[in-house]
Motif scaffolding. Structure first.
Motif, PDB file in Angstrom:
ATOM      1  N   GLU A   1      13.014  15.779  -4.331  1.00  0.00           N
ATOM      2  CA  GLU A   1      13.385  14.998  -3.151  1.00  0.00           C
ATOM      3  C   GLU A   1      12.924  13.559  -3.276  1.00  0.00           C
ATOM      4  OE1 GLU A   1      11.653  17.130   0.115  1.00  0.00           O
ATOM      5  OE2 GLU A   1      13.219  18.686   0.086  1.00  0.00           O
ATOM      6  N   LYS A   2      11.852  13.324  -4.010  1.00  0.00           N
ATOM      7  CA  LYS A   2      11.325  11.970  -4.230  1.00  0.00           C
ATOM      8  C   LYS A   2      12.052  11.257  -5.367  1.00  0.00           C
ATOM      9  CE  LYS A   2       7.811  12.424  -1.349  1.00  0.00           C
ATOM     10  NZ  LYS A   2       7.678  11.691  -0.130  1.00  0.00           N
TER      11      LYS A   2
ATOM     12  N   TYR B   1       0.825  -1.201   0.000  1.00  0.00           N
ATOM     13  CA  TYR B   1       0.000   0.000   0.000  1.00  0.00           C
ATOM     14  C   TYR B   1       0.862   1.254   0.000  1.00  0.00           C
ATOM     15  CZ  TYR B   1      -3.125   3.664   1.490  1.00  0.00           C
ATOM     16  OH  TYR B   1      -3.808   4.841   1.560  1.00  0.00           O
ATOM     17  N   GLU B   2       1.971   1.228   0.708  1.00  0.00           N
ATOM     18  CA  GLU B   2       2.829   2.411   0.808  1.00  0.00           C
ATOM     19  C   GLU B   2       3.352   2.844  -0.561  1.00  0.00           C
ATOM     20  OE1 GLU B   2       3.424  -0.380   2.727  1.00  0.00           O
ATOM     21  OE2 GLU B   2       2.438   0.403   4.531  1.00  0.00           O
ATOM     22  N   ARG B   3       3.690   1.880  -1.401  1.00  0.00           N
ATOM     23  CA  ARG B   3       4.201   2.217  -2.735  1.00  0.00           C
ATOM     24  C   ARG B   3       3.110   2.793  -3.620  1.00  0.00           C
ATOM     25  NH1 ARG B   3       7.545  -2.128  -5.616  1.00  0.00           N
ATOM     26  NH2 ARG B   3       7.689  -0.435  -7.100  1.00  0.00           N
TER      27      ARG B   3
ATOM     28  N   ALA C   1       0.409   4.333  -2.540  1.00  0.00           N
ATOM     29  CA  ALA C   1       0.103   5.651  -1.981  1.00  0.00           C
ATOM     30  C   ALA C   1       1.172   6.667  -2.383  1.00  0.00           C
ATOM     31  CB  ALA C   1      -0.009   5.564  -0.463  1.00  0.00           C
ATOM     32  N   ALA C   2       2.426   6.236  -2.420  1.00  0.00           N
ATOM     33  CA  ALA C   2       3.504   7.141  -2.834  1.00  0.00           C
ATOM     34  C   ALA C   2       3.324   7.562  -4.288  1.00  0.00           C
ATOM     35  CB  ALA C   2       4.864   6.463  -2.637  1.00  0.00           C
ATOM     36  N   GLY C   3       2.900   6.636  -5.138  1.00  0.00           N
ATOM     37  CA  GLY C   3       2.635   6.966  -6.538  1.00  0.00           C
ATOM     38  C   GLY C   3       1.494   7.968  -6.675  1.00  0.00           C
ATOM     39  N   ARG C   4       0.464   7.772  -5.885  1.00  0.00           N
ATOM     40  CA  ARG C   4      -0.657   8.718  -5.921  1.00  0.00           C
ATOM     41  C   ARG C   4      -0.226  10.097  -5.417  1.00  0.00           C
ATOM     42  NH1 ARG C   4      -4.639   4.101  -4.056  1.00  0.00           N
ATOM     43  NH2 ARG C   4      -5.457   3.532  -6.093  1.00  0.00           N
ATOM     44  N   HIS C   5       0.658  10.107  -4.423  1.00  0.00           N
ATOM     45  CA  HIS C   5       1.162  11.387  -3.910  1.00  0.00           C
ATOM     46  C   HIS C   5       1.976  12.112  -4.987  1.00  0.00           C
ATOM     47  CE1 HIS C   5       2.405  14.345  -1.000  1.00  0.00           C
ATOM     48  NE2 HIS C   5       3.667  14.123  -1.304  1.00  0.00           N
ATOM     49  N   LEU C   6       2.790  11.374  -5.735  1.00  0.00           N
ATOM     50  CA  LEU C   6       3.551  11.979  -6.834  1.00  0.00           C
ATOM     51  C   LEU C   6       2.609  12.578  -7.878  1.00  0.00           C
ATOM     52  CD1 LEU C   6       6.389   9.367  -7.443  1.00  0.00           C
ATOM     53  CD2 LEU C   6       6.608  11.624  -6.405  1.00  0.00           C
TER      54      LEU C   6
ATOM     55  N   GLU D   1       9.726  19.080  -3.627  1.00  0.00           N
ATOM     56  CA  GLU D   1       9.312  17.781  -3.105  1.00  0.00           C
ATOM     57  C   GLU D   1       9.423  16.690  -4.169  1.00  0.00           C
ATOM     58  OE1 GLU D   1       5.752  15.711  -0.512  1.00  0.00           O
ATOM     59  OE2 GLU D   1       5.732  17.880  -0.828  1.00  0.00           O
TER      60      GLU D   1
END
Length: 81
Positions: free
Chosen positions: A76-77, A39-41, A43-48, A73
């Motif tokens: 930084e990602k 899920y973290e990955r 969610a990280a894609g959605r945040h990008l 940001e």
């Protein structure tokens, strides 16, 4: 009404639109193929994707502070803009 974009802003906007589209398509492919992904990955894609959309809106609205924060940001990602 949005302001007239400079060539540099237009180029950055096009790059961000392309990046957002690539991220969106990758997320869709992952969801449609039911790939097992933490899920973290995802969610990280959605945040990008959201950062790209925020940066695009900032360019359109002439909000340089939000644009700078969004680009910082993204860098930084690990996204090269």
């Amino acid at each position: 009404m949005s302001k007239k974009l400079t060539l540099e802003e237009e180029s950055l906007r096009e790059e961000l639109v392309t990046l957002e589209e690539r991220i969106r398509l990758k997320i869709r492919r992952i969801c449609e193929t039911n790939l097992k992904l933490p899920y973290e990955r995802l969610a990280a894609g959605r945040h990008l994707k959201e950062l790209c959309l925020l940066a695009i809106a900032s360019i359109d609205n002439g909000d340089e502070i939000t644009l700078a924060a969004s680009l910082r940001e993204l860098r930084e990602k690990g996204i090269n803009i």
